[in-house]
Design a protein around this motif. Structure first.
Motif, PDB file in Angstrom:
ATOM      1  N   ALA A  54       0.863  -1.181   0.000  1.00  0.00           N
ATOM      2  CA  ALA A  54       0.000   0.000   0.000  1.00  0.00           C
ATOM      3  C   ALA A  54       0.898   1.229   0.000  1.00  0.00           C
ATOM      4  O   ALA A  54       2.106   1.145   0.208  1.00  0.00           O
ATOM      5  N   ASP A  55       0.297   2.396  -0.262  1.00  0.00           N
ATOM      6  CA  ASP A  55       1.055   3.647  -0.243  1.00  0.00           C
ATOM      7  C   ASP A  55       1.015   4.315   1.116  1.00  0.00           C
ATOM      8  O   ASP A  55       1.846   5.172   1.427  1.00  0.00           O
ATOM      9  N   THR A  56       0.054   3.957   1.950  1.00  0.00           N
ATOM     10  CA  THR A  56      -0.056   4.539   3.289  1.00  0.00           C
ATOM     11  C   THR A  56      -0.247   3.418   4.306  1.00  0.00           C
ATOM     12  O   THR A  56      -0.534   2.271   3.956  1.00  0.00           O
ATOM     13  N   GLY A  57      -0.100   3.740   5.574  1.00  0.00           N
ATOM     14  CA  GLY A  57      -0.297   2.757   6.626  1.00  0.00           C
ATOM     15  C   GLY A  57       0.802   1.731   6.708  1.00  0.00           C
ATOM     16  O   GLY A  57       0.599   0.630   7.220  1.00  0.00           O
ATOM     17  N   ILE A  58       2.011   2.082   6.229  1.00  0.00           N
ATOM     18  CA  ILE A  58       3.122   1.130   6.229  1.00  0.00           C
ATOM     19  C   ILE A  58       4.260   1.633   7.123  1.00  0.00           C
ATOM     20  O   ILE A  58       5.417   1.282   6.950  1.00  0.00           O
ATOM     21  N   GLU A  59       3.886   2.451   8.119  1.00  0.00           N
ATOM     22  CA  GLU A  59       4.886   3.023   9.016  1.00  0.00           C
ATOM     23  C   GLU A  59       5.378   1.987  10.035  1.00  0.00           C
ATOM     24  O   GLU A  59       4.707   1.007  10.328  1.00  0.00           O
ATOM     25  N   GLY A  60       6.549   2.261  10.572  1.00  0.00           N
ATOM     26  CA  GLY A  60       7.047   1.439  11.660  1.00  0.00           C
ATOM     27  C   GLY A  60       6.339   1.766  12.955  1.00  0.00           C
ATOM     28  O   GLY A  60       5.748   2.840  13.125  1.00  0.00           O
ATOM     29  N   GLY A  61       6.387   0.836  13.899  1.00  0.00           N
ATOM     30  CA  GLY A  61       5.785   1.069  15.207  1.00  0.00           C
ATOM     31  C   GLY A  61       6.604   2.040  16.034  1.00  0.00           C
ATOM     32  O   GLY A  61       7.801   2.245  15.798  1.00  0.00           O
ATOM     33  N   ALA A  62       5.962   2.646  17.026  1.00  0.00           N
ATOM     34  CA  ALA A  62       6.643   3.605  17.903  1.00  0.00           C
ATOM     35  C   ALA A  62       7.448   2.880  18.970  1.00  0.00           C
ATOM     36  O   ALA A  62       7.074   1.796  19.426  1.00  0.00           O
ATOM     37  N   GLY A  63       8.548   3.506  19.389  1.00  0.00           N
ATOM     38  CA  GLY A  63       9.322   3.003  20.516  1.00  0.00           C
ATOM     39  C   GLY A  63       8.861   3.645  21.813  1.00  0.00           C
ATOM     40  O   GLY A  63       8.093   4.609  21.816  1.00  0.00           O
ATOM     41  N   THR A  64       9.312   3.128  22.927  1.00  0.00           N
ATOM     42  CA  THR A  64       8.997   3.673  24.244  1.00  0.00           C
ATOM     43  C   THR A  64      10.063   4.689  24.633  1.00  0.00           C
ATOM     44  O   THR A  64      11.254   4.385  24.591  1.00  0.00           O
ATOM     45  N   SER A  65       9.637   5.884  25.009  1.00  0.00           N
ATOM     46  CA  SER A  65      10.572   6.957  25.340  1.00  0.00           C
ATOM     47  C   SER A  65      11.574   6.510  26.404  1.00  0.00           C
ATOM     48  O   SER A  65      11.194   5.964  27.437  1.00  0.00           O
ATOM     49  N   GLY A  66      12.857   6.742  26.133  1.00  0.00           N
ATOM     50  CA  GLY A  66      13.907   6.380  27.062  1.00  0.00           C
ATOM     51  C   GLY A  66      14.352   4.937  26.979  1.00  0.00           C
ATOM     52  O   GLY A  66      15.356   4.565  27.600  1.00  0.00           O
ATOM     53  N   GLN A  67      13.635   4.103  26.214  1.00  0.00           N
ATOM     54  CA  GLN A  67      13.971   2.684  26.134  1.00  0.00           C
ATOM     55  C   GLN A  67      14.347   2.215  24.730  1.00  0.00           C
ATOM     56  O   GLN A  67      15.045   1.209  24.578  1.00  0.00           O
ATOM     57  N   GLY A  68      13.871   2.908  23.701  1.00  0.00           N
ATOM     58  CA  GLY A  68      14.124   2.448  22.343  1.00  0.00           C
ATOM     59  C   GLY A  68      13.611   3.431  21.318  1.00  0.00           C
ATOM     60  O   GLY A  68      13.199   4.553  21.642  1.00  0.00           O
ATOM     61  N   ASN A  69      13.631   3.004  20.055  1.00  0.00           N
ATOM     62  CA  ASN A  69      13.307   3.875  18.927  1.00  0.00           C
ATOM     63  C   ASN A  69      12.273   3.246  17.999  1.00  0.00           C
ATOM     64  O   ASN A  69      11.993   2.050  18.074  1.00  0.00           O
ATOM     65  N   ALA A  70      11.744   4.063  17.120  1.00  0.00           N
ATOM     66  CA  ALA A  70      10.712   3.620  16.183  1.00  0.00           C
ATOM     67  C   ALA A  70      11.280   2.710  15.107  1.00  0.00           C
ATOM     68  O   ALA A  70      12.475   2.760  14.778  1.00  0.00           O
ATOM     69  N   GLY A  71      10.406   1.880  14.540  1.00  0.00           N
ATOM     70  CA  GLY A  71      10.778   1.065  13.390  1.00  0.00           C
ATOM     71  C   GLY A  71      10.741   1.880  12.113  1.00  0.00           C
ATOM     72  O   GLY A  71      10.139   2.957  12.044  1.00  0.00           O
ATOM     73  N   GLY A  72      11.410   1.370  11.079  1.00  0.00           N
ATOM     74  CA  GLY A  72      11.450   2.048   9.786  1.00  0.00           C
ATOM     75  C   GLY A  72      10.184   1.805   8.975  1.00  0.00           C
ATOM     76  O   GLY A  72       9.423   0.873   9.230  1.00  0.00           O
ATOM     77  N   THR A  73       9.978   2.645   7.974  1.00  0.00           N
ATOM     78  CA  THR A  73       8.803   2.565   7.101  1.00  0.00           C
ATOM     79  C   THR A  73       9.052   1.616   5.937  1.00  0.00           C
ATOM     80  O   THR A  73      10.139   1.604   5.356  1.00  0.00           O
ATOM     81  N   GLY A  74       8.027   0.830   5.578  1.00  0.00           N
ATOM     82  CA  GLY A  74       8.106  -0.015   4.397  1.00  0.00           C
ATOM     83  C   GLY A  74       7.902   0.804   3.134  1.00  0.00           C
ATOM     84  O   GLY A  74       7.666   2.012   3.177  1.00  0.00           O
ATOM     85  N   ALA A  75       7.998   0.145   1.992  1.00  0.00           N
ATOM     86  CA  ALA A  75       7.841   0.841   0.708  1.00  0.00           C
ATOM     87  C   ALA A  75       7.051  -0.022  -0.264  1.00  0.00           C
ATOM     88  O   ALA A  75       7.192  -1.251  -0.287  1.00  0.00           O
TER      89      ALA A  75
END
Length: 316
Positions: A175-196
């Motif tokens: 799809a062109d939208t809705g392919i974002e990475g999940g959010a990380g928890t502040s102070g513990q980690g980072n967000a996932g990358g976006t698909g294409a």
């Protein structure tokens, strides 16, 4: 005489002391006997802090308790400790890599006497089919501090967005939208990358790591996102990197997709779609996320998340 312990009476600590030397501290606010334990002057009236639980080692003046599975840390008296707590990493899916487990470390934790429960989270399972997310990792905890399990990687169709977690799972595609990475928890980690999604190229994002976000997929080159790198800790007595994200899976119908690399710190590598290769598993006791992979070939699939770890240490 040189082999005997020295006794000093002074308001100033003796210079270049040896283990076992004694000092009567005449400072008006102290006025007490102290003994040098090899690293610091300790009041003789103080009861020594000690504990049981986990695998115990002594390195560089510290006693280190390593828990690779859940257990109990039992102290003789109240005291102060350092800690590292890493949760289980998320499982990968058909496209997105799993996010790393949450990572927390600090000094100066006050802990009471007696038994303290230690929970080491398991890694998340890989996606069970080609159109669902990987499972999140399980939380780890110690003495009221909790780290959050890594988010599962995303797939296609209805499960295109990476799951939130300690670090977020990588995004899916189709799809062109809705392919974002999940959010990380502040102070513990980072967000996932976006698909294409760039037909005939379909590529997943990398899972987030404790030290960096997951890599975004590149629809022009059919390159999947790499897993985010983890963070290093020397609490065990040597430098070890934990909580790396899993790499995404790449697919190009008319060519060769590019797999997402594993994040440093136990992440699993992604694969290239339709090459009969399973995604890499997150390394046990690092909290690494699983790599994304295809589901075309029977028995293959994405990688599972790595289990977490808890390490506690204190000066002796």
């Amino acid at each position: 005489l040189a082999a005997k312990a020295k006794l000093t009476k002074s308001s100033t600590a003796p210079s270049s002391p040896a283990q076992g030397d004694q000092w009567f501290d005449t400072t008006s606010s102290v006025v007490a006997m102290k003994v040098y334990n090899g690293t610091a002057w300790k009041l003789m009236s103080d009861l020594p802090f000690s504990a049981t639980g986990g695998t115990i080692t002594t390195v560089g003046g510290y006693k280190i308790h390593t828990f690779t599975s859940s257990g109990t840390f039992t102290t003789s008296i109240a005291g102060t400790v350092e800690y590292l707590i890493v949760a289980g990493g998320g499982g990968g899916a058909q496209y997105g890599g799993g996010g790393a487990g949450g990572f927390l470390t600090a000094t100066g934790m006050t802990i009471g006497s007696g038994a303290q429960a230690v929970t080491v989270g398991a890694g998340g399972a890989k996606a069970a089919a080609g159109n669902v997310k990987g499972s999140n990792g399980v939380n780890s905890s110690f003495n009221s501090i909790t780290t959050i399990g890594g988010g599962g990687g995303a797939s296609a169709t209805g499960d295109r967005t990476g799951a939130d977690g300690g670090s977020g799972g990588g995004g899916g595609t189709d799809a062109d939208t809705g392919i974002e990475g999940g959010a990380g928890t502040s102070g513990q980690g980072n967000a996932g990358g976006t698909g294409a999604n760039n037909p005939p190229k379909y590529v997943g994002g990398g899972g987030g790591g404790a030290g960096a976000v997951g890599g975004n997929a590149n629809g022009s080159t059919a390159a999947a996102g790499s897993g985010g790198n983890g963070l290093a800790s020397s609490i065990s007595g040597s430098s070890v990197t934990y909580a790396g994200g899993g790499g995404g899976c790449g697919y190009w119908y008319n060519g060769t997709g590019v797999a997402g690399a594993a994040g440093t710190g136990g992440g699993g590598a992604g694969t290239v779609y339709n090459t009969a290769t399973a995604g890499g598993n997150g390394t046990a006791n690092t909290g690494g996320g699983g790599g994304g992979a295809e589901f075309v070939n029977s028995g293959l699939g994405a990688g599972t998340g790595g289990s977490g770890i808890v390490i506690v240490r204190y000066a002796v």
